[in-house]
Design a protein around this motif. Structure first.
Motif, PDB file in Angstrom:
ATOM      1  N   GLU A   5       0.788  -1.228   0.000  1.00 12.43           N
ATOM      2  CA  GLU A   5       0.000   0.000   0.000  1.00 12.43           C
ATOM      3  C   GLU A   5       0.824   1.284   0.000  1.00 12.43           C
ATOM      4  O   GLU A   5       0.323   2.326  -0.452  1.00 12.43           O
ATOM      5  N   PHE A   6       2.045   1.255   0.492  1.00 13.38           N
ATOM      6  CA  PHE A   6       2.761   2.508   0.732  1.00 13.38           C
ATOM      7  C   PHE A   6       4.154   2.522   0.103  1.00 13.38           C
ATOM      8  O   PHE A   6       4.739   1.475  -0.183  1.00 13.38           O
ATOM      9  N   THR A   7       4.634   3.748  -0.036  1.00 13.64           N
ATOM     10  CA  THR A   7       6.023   3.982  -0.441  1.00 13.64           C
ATOM     11  C   THR A   7       6.766   4.556   0.757  1.00 13.64           C
ATOM     12  O   THR A   7       6.322   5.563   1.341  1.00 13.64           O
ATOM     13  N   GLU A   8       7.853   3.945   1.115  1.00 10.52           N
ATOM     14  CA  GLU A   8       8.629   4.429   2.250  1.00 10.52           C
ATOM     15  C   GLU A   8       9.358   5.711   1.884  1.00 10.52           C
ATOM     16  O   GLU A   8       9.650   5.977   0.704  1.00 10.52           O
ATOM     17  N   THR A   9       9.655   6.520   2.900  1.00 11.98           N
ATOM     18  CA  THR A   9      10.347   7.788   2.693  1.00 11.98           C
ATOM     19  C   THR A   9      11.556   7.881   3.607  1.00 11.98           C
ATOM     20  O   THR A   9      11.694   7.109   4.564  1.00 11.98           O
ATOM     21  N   GLU A  10      12.402   8.852   3.311  1.00 10.83           N
ATOM     22  CA  GLU A  10      13.562   9.134   4.151  1.00 10.83           C
ATOM     23  C   GLU A  10      13.650  10.629   4.405  1.00 10.83           C
ATOM     24  O   GLU A  10      13.579  11.436   3.466  1.00 10.83           O
ATOM     25  N   LEU A  11      13.775  10.999   5.687  1.00 15.13           N
ATOM     26  CA  LEU A  11      13.868  12.394   6.101  1.00 15.13           C
ATOM     27  C   LEU A  11      15.317  12.697   6.490  1.00 15.13           C
ATOM     28  O   LEU A  11      15.925  11.951   7.266  1.00 15.13           O
ATOM     29  N   THR A  12      15.862  13.782   5.950  1.00 14.18           N
ATOM     30  CA  THR A  12      17.206  14.222   6.334  1.00 14.18           C
ATOM     31  C   THR A  12      17.141  15.664   6.813  1.00 14.18           C
ATOM     32  O   THR A  12      16.374  16.488   6.283  1.00 14.18           O
ATOM     33  N   LEU A  13      17.962  16.000   7.845  1.00 18.07           N
ATOM     34  CA  LEU A  13      18.041  17.351   8.403  1.00 18.07           C
ATOM     35  C   LEU A  13      19.500  17.700   8.664  1.00 18.07           C
ATOM     36  O   LEU A  13      20.256  16.873   9.195  1.00 18.07           O
ATOM     37  N   GLU A  24      15.137  17.612   3.719  1.00 17.37           N
ATOM     38  CA  GLU A  24      14.565  17.059   2.498  1.00 17.37           C
ATOM     39  C   GLU A  24      13.861  15.753   2.836  1.00 17.37           C
ATOM     40  O   GLU A  24      14.307  15.012   3.724  1.00 17.37           O
ATOM     41  N   VAL A  25      12.756  15.462   2.161  1.00 21.58           N
ATOM     42  CA  VAL A  25      12.060  14.179   2.252  1.00 21.58           C
ATOM     43  C   VAL A  25      11.963  13.617   0.847  1.00 21.58           C
ATOM     44  O   VAL A  25      11.467  14.292  -0.073  1.00 21.58           O
ATOM     45  N   HIS A  26      12.442  12.397   0.659  1.00 25.72           N
ATOM     46  CA  HIS A  26      12.346  11.775  -0.659  1.00 25.72           C
ATOM     47  C   HIS A  26      11.877  10.333  -0.512  1.00 25.72           C
ATOM     48  O   HIS A  26      12.028   9.711   0.546  1.00 25.72           O
ATOM     49  N   ALA A  27      11.302   9.800  -1.584  1.00 26.07           N
ATOM     50  CA  ALA A  27      10.802   8.422  -1.580  1.00 26.07           C
ATOM     51  C   ALA A  27      11.981   7.452  -1.620  1.00 26.07           C
ATOM     52  O   ALA A  27      13.067   7.779  -2.116  1.00 26.07           O
ATOM     53  N   VAL A  28      11.747   6.257  -1.080  1.00 25.84           N
ATOM     54  CA  VAL A  28      12.762   5.208  -1.082  1.00 25.84           C
ATOM     55  C   VAL A  28      12.278   4.086  -1.983  1.00 25.84           C
ATOM     56  O   VAL A  28      11.222   3.490  -1.745  1.00 25.84           O
ATOM     57  N   GLU A  29      13.039   3.815  -3.042  1.00 25.34           N
ATOM     58  CA  GLU A  29      12.702   2.750  -3.977  1.00 25.34           C
ATOM     59  C   GLU A  29      13.651   1.577  -3.772  1.00 25.34           C
ATOM     60  O   GLU A  29      14.716   1.707  -3.158  1.00 25.34           O
ATOM     61  N   THR A  42      14.056  14.520  18.313  1.00 25.92           N
ATOM     62  CA  THR A  42      13.524  13.612  17.301  1.00 25.92           C
ATOM     63  C   THR A  42      12.522  14.372  16.442  1.00 25.92           C
ATOM     64  O   THR A  42      11.547  14.942  16.956  1.00 25.92           O
ATOM     65  N   VAL A  43      12.754  14.377  15.149  1.00 24.28           N
ATOM     66  CA  VAL A  43      11.873  15.063  14.199  1.00 24.28           C
ATOM     67  C   VAL A  43      11.264  14.002  13.286  1.00 24.28           C
ATOM     68  O   VAL A  43      11.981  13.181  12.707  1.00 24.28           O
ATOM     69  N   GLU A  44       9.933  14.006  13.172  1.00 25.87           N
ATOM     70  CA  GLU A  44       9.227  12.966  12.406  1.00 25.87           C
ATOM     71  C   GLU A  44       8.393  13.587  11.300  1.00 25.87           C
ATOM     72  O   GLU A  44       7.661  14.562  11.523  1.00 25.87           O
ATOM     73  N   TYR A  45       8.512  13.024  10.097  1.00 25.51           N
ATOM     74  CA  TYR A  45       7.624  13.396   8.992  1.00 25.51           C
ATOM     75  C   TYR A  45       6.331  12.605   9.139  1.00 25.51           C
ATOM     76  O   TYR A  45       6.329  11.378   9.184  1.00 25.51           O
ATOM     77  N   VAL A  46       5.177  13.324   9.224  1.00 28.33           N
ATOM     78  CA  VAL A  46       3.869  12.700   9.432  1.00 28.33           C
ATOM     79  C   VAL A  46       3.015  12.916   8.183  1.00 28.33           C
ATOM     80  O   VAL A  46       2.517  14.028   7.946  1.00 28.33           O
ATOM     81  N   PRO A  47       2.841  11.882   7.354  1.00 26.51           N
ATOM     82  CA  PRO A  47       2.042  12.043   6.127  1.00 26.51           C
ATOM     83  C   PRO A  47       0.573  12.298   6.442  1.00 26.51           C
ATOM     84  O   PRO A  47       0.062  11.905   7.503  1.00 26.51           O
ATOM     85  N   TYR A  85       2.448   7.782   1.051  1.00 25.59           N
ATOM     86  CA  TYR A  85       3.783   7.696   1.633  1.00 25.59           C
ATOM     87  C   TYR A  85       3.698   7.260   3.096  1.00 25.59           C
ATOM     88  O   TYR A  85       2.729   7.578   3.814  1.00 25.59           O
ATOM     89  N   LEU A  86       4.744   6.581   3.539  1.00 27.56           N
ATOM     90  CA  LEU A  86       4.937   6.292   4.955  1.00 27.56           C
ATOM     91  C   LEU A  86       5.810   7.373   5.572  1.00 27.56           C
ATOM     92  O   LEU A  86       6.626   7.995   4.880  1.00 27.56           O
ATOM     93  N   GLY A  87       5.661   7.581   6.873  1.00 28.65           N
ATOM     94  CA  GLY A  87       6.469   8.571   7.558  1.00 28.65           C
ATOM     95  C   GLY A  87       7.874   8.064   7.835  1.00 28.65           C
ATOM     96  O   GLY A  87       8.186   6.881   7.675  1.00 28.65           O
ATOM     97  N   ASP A  88       8.722   8.985   8.292  1.00 29.79           N
ATOM     98  CA  ASP A  88      10.085   8.644   8.687  1.00 29.79           C
ATOM     99  C   ASP A  88      10.520   9.637   9.753  1.00 29.79           C
ATOM    100  O   ASP A  88       9.907  10.716   9.896  1.00 29.79           O
ATOM    101  N   GLU A  89      11.525   9.307  10.511  1.00 30.15           N
ATOM    102  CA  GLU A  89      12.016  10.209  11.540  1.00 30.15           C
ATOM    103  C   GLU A  89      13.537  10.203  11.553  1.00 30.15           C
ATOM    104  O   GLU A  89      14.183   9.255  11.097  1.00 30.15           O
ATOM    105  N   THR A  90      14.091  11.283  12.093  1.00 28.20           N
ATOM    106  CA  THR A  90      15.534  11.408  12.261  1.00 28.20           C
ATOM    107  C   THR A  90      15.786  12.197  13.533  1.00 28.20           C
ATOM    108  O   THR A  90      14.858  12.753  14.130  1.00 28.20           O
TER     109      THR A  90
END
Length: 746
Positions: free
Chosen positions: A264-272, A290-295, A344-349, A355-360
């Protein structure tokens, strides 16, 4: 005439024998020098009756609350296992407490209960692994809580350290894990149905819900595992098999969710990348990201030209990406501890996103800032009374920079009465004035109270007048028997609008001028309990007085009084109980003889059935308190239940209705039952009277909900349960429906 004489003679014989018994008893008192005293709690063996004073939920400071006034005692009678229980009712393997037969062997009882609790956790884990969710719930449900309450009672009387906290936490977490896994499986089945129906949006929404539930299950599984380890360390038990079961369950959920996630989802990666690691409210965190998709074959496309939500602790920030998917984050810390070393910073779709969320994390070092807080006197209350909304308004800033994402405490005379949120440097809100603040001149204010945070503590207050409010106290007192009285009532504030109940206030109960209890009002201002008439009070009527003193509050004192008719037991109570054995023995023989003669004679001359309301029970112990279920006592309880319902207290209504049913049904049992848990009592009744079992099952379920669940019953639910309770009681009194009709008239 001869028939009348025939009926009178045995009654006269009974009167003579009773008189002889009463004469013998006082005479015997003079010859009694001493009698063995009852065993003390300290000398109680495990094979004796181990009692727990109440069936209220365990209160160990772990965040539970008991809402109901009706409590039923729990007893392990003679330490024997219930042999009449069905296999699924008591499948736990345990040692027989009769094995502990030394005097004062409370340590033996403690060991048995410890083993029982451990075994129920083990069996619950096994059933959870097998997908038997109802059974898994039962193992950490009512019986587990009953055993835990007994364990707390027993360990309080022994020298060893109690493991009750560990058992309580682990049982609660395992129960939560069971519910979470059952919900996950149910939601996943719904997800599969949505996919089969081609409803992609619905399937994706459910898939994101499953993602949250899978995370919750992973956390709960770890918490249960930690609890097992703590119990093993403190008790020496072996819970390795249970740990394996929990690991299997959580791993299975994660495996299934990985498949859903991939589908169902595409994973993502968050960088700061922060500009500086030393931050404060004045010098905020500034980071490019930046947030980008992970293939599967490497990094995917950036999330360009989108508005994204980033979560940092309890706060959220919105950022916008450019054509390259880049953004700048600015974060001013407010309530973060100064000891924080990384954020901790989290991207919340968004919910509809694919997309799925990610945190860094970002390494930081926090420095404290000094805020300024100012109350606006024109917008802040200058006079308040009980139940009023105390209004506050003002500004919060640091070096003229408005503060946002902060929460202030509202205080009245130094007592925290509420909170108010700060947004863009301004705050405005109200808080209810409690009864606990004394009347007179005081201080109303706001404060940022916590030490060691990014914003230093600060406060501001203004003068306020706290008015005294009149209170109204009601009292209803009903005699259950010659020495017990049910007292109930409400404490309300007398205001211009309808009076509202006052919670958490003490109400003192006196009978005949003697203090017998101090009760605390519940969330509706109600109180209720059964109190005992002091032995020193004689007569056929007593005065019951309820008093609210209103000390250290803004409420005026109040008092209510009620006269209660009771049987005069004073003269008889003065005679030692051992002295009545001879008289009681003769009276019992006489009564049995007359009953036998009367029944035999009726069989010969009057073959008509027994009159409605008569109940014959063989083997019922006359000294069992529950066995003497007088119709008046049952009616009184049902009447109290109806009053609770009409007063908007559905939980108390069902609890009191259950007490009436229990009192009425006890006479159907053919043995001395002592005090049983509500489900033990149900199973005992079911074995004797299946006709009452179905309705009793519903009432018992309702009682359990009213007493132990956090959510209250609705009025309609309580009304239906009371209807069943009345039908049970009416059936035992001949089924004439009088209680039901009277209730309907009310």
């Amino acid at each position: 005439m001869n028939d009348v004489a025939g009926r009178v003679r045995p009654l006269a014989l009974l009167a003579i024998l009773l008189t002889v018994g009463l004469l013998v008893a006082p005479a015997a008192a003079g010859g009694i020098t001493s009698a063995p005293s009852a065993p003390s709690t300290e000398s109680m063996s495990a094979g004796s009756e181990a009692r727990v004073a109440s069936a209220a939920p365990l209160h160990t400071g772990v965040g539970d609350a008991h809402r109901g006034p009706t409590a039923l005692a729990v007893q392990e009678s003679d330490g024997a296992n219930d042999t009449d229980a069905e296999p699924d009712d008591d499948p736990v393997r345990h040692r027989n407490p009769d094995d502990y037969d030394e005097d004062g062997d409370l340590e033996g009882v403690e060991a048995w209960l410890n083993e029982r609790l451990t075994t129920q956790l083990q069996e619950g884990a096994i059933q959870l692994e097998e997908g038997e969710y109802d059974l898994a719930r039962e193992y950490v449900g009512e019986e587990y809580r009953d055993r835990l309450r007994q364990y707390v009672e027993v360990t309080g009387d022994t020298d060893g350290e109690s493991d009750a906290e560990a058992f309580n936490r682990t049982g609660e977490r395992q129960a939560e894990l069971t519910e979470a896994v059952a919900d996950y499986r149910e939601t996943k089945a719904e997800y599969e149905r949505a996919r089969e129906a081609g409803d992609e949006d619905r399937a994706r929404d459910l898939a994101r819900d499953l993602e949250d539930r899978a995370d919750e299950i992973e956390a709960l599984g770890g918490s249960v595992d930690d609890g097992y380890e703590e119990i093993e360390t403190e008790t020496g038990a072996d819970l390795s098999d249970s740990r394996d079961s929990i690991d299997t369950v959580t791993a299975g959920v994660q495996t299934d969710q990985a498949e859903v996630r991939e589908r169902e989802f595409t994973e993502t990666e968050l960088t700061l990348v922060p500009e500086s690691t030393v931050i404060s409210f004045v010098e905020p965190l500034v980071a490019s990201g930046e947030v980008h998709a992970v293939e599967e074959d490497g990094d995917g496309a950036p999330l360009a030209n989108e508005e994204l939500t980033l979560a940092i602790g309890n706060h959220t920030e919105r950022v916008e990406t450019n054509d390259a998917g880049e953004f700048t984050l600015t974060y001013r810390p407010t309530d973060d501890p100064l000891s924080t070393e990384e954020l901790t910073v989290e991207y919340v779709p968004d919910d509809g996103s694919t997309y799925l969320g990610d945190e860094t994390t970002v390494d930081v070092s926090l420095e404290q800032a000094e805020p300024d807080i100012t109350l606006d006197d024109a917008e802040t209350s200058d006079e308040v009374g009980y139940g009023d909304d105390a209004a506050v308004a003002g500004e919060l800033a640091v070096d003229e920079t408005p503060v946002t994402n902060a929460t202030l405490d509202v205080t009245l005379e130094g007592e925290r009465i509420g909170t108010v949120a700060v947004e863009d440097g301004a705050f405005s809100g109200t808080a209810d004035v409690p009864a606990s603040v004394p009347e007179g001149e005081g201080e109303l204010g706001v404060e940022l109270p916590e030490e060691g945070r990014a914003l230093a503590p600060t406060a501001d207050t203004t003068s306020v007048t706290i008015r005294e409010t009149e209170s109204a106290l009601s009292l209803d007192a009903t005699a259950l028997d010659e020495r017990e009285v049910v007292v109930s009532g409400t404490l309300e504030a007398s205001r211009e609008s309808d009076g509202e109940g006052i919670e958490g206030e003490p109400v003192q109960i006196r009978i005949g001028g003697t203090d017998v209890a101090t009760l605390t009002t519940d969330e509706d201002g109600a109180y209720e309990d059964t109190v005992t008439v002091p032995e020193s009070i004689e007569g056929d009527e007593v005065s019951v007085v309820a008093t609210y003193k209103g000390r250290d509050s803004n409420l005026a004192s109040a008092e209510a009084e009620s006269a209660v008719a009771i049987a005069d037991a004073g003269g008889l109570a003065a005679v030692p109980s051992q002295a009545w054995l001879g008289g009681a023995f003769l009276a019992t023989i006489a009564a049995a003889g007359v009953v036998w003669w009367y029944r035999r004679r009726n069989e010969r001359i009057d073959p008509s059935p027994a009159e409605p309301g008569s109940v014959t029970t063989e083997g019922t112990s006359p000294d069992t308190p529950e066995a003497t279920a007088s119709p008046d006592a049952v009616d009184a309880l049902l009447e109290h239940a109806s009053e609770h319902l009409s007063s908007g207290r559905p939980d108390e209504a069902v609890q009191t209705g259950y007490a009436a049913v229990r009192r009425a049904l006890t006479v159907r049992l053919d043995e001395r039952i002592g005090a049983l848990t509500h489900w033990e009592f149900y199973r005992r009744v079911r074995a004797v009277d299946e006709s009452a079992a179905a309705a009793l099952h519903d009432v018992t379920r309702g009682y359990e909900h009213a007493t132990f669940d956090r959510d209250s019953l609705t009025t309609d639910e309580a009304s239906g349960l009371l209807e069943r309770a009345r039908r049970i009681c009416d059936g035992l009194s001949g089924g004439d429906g009088r209680r039901h009709e009277e209730a309907a008239d009310d």
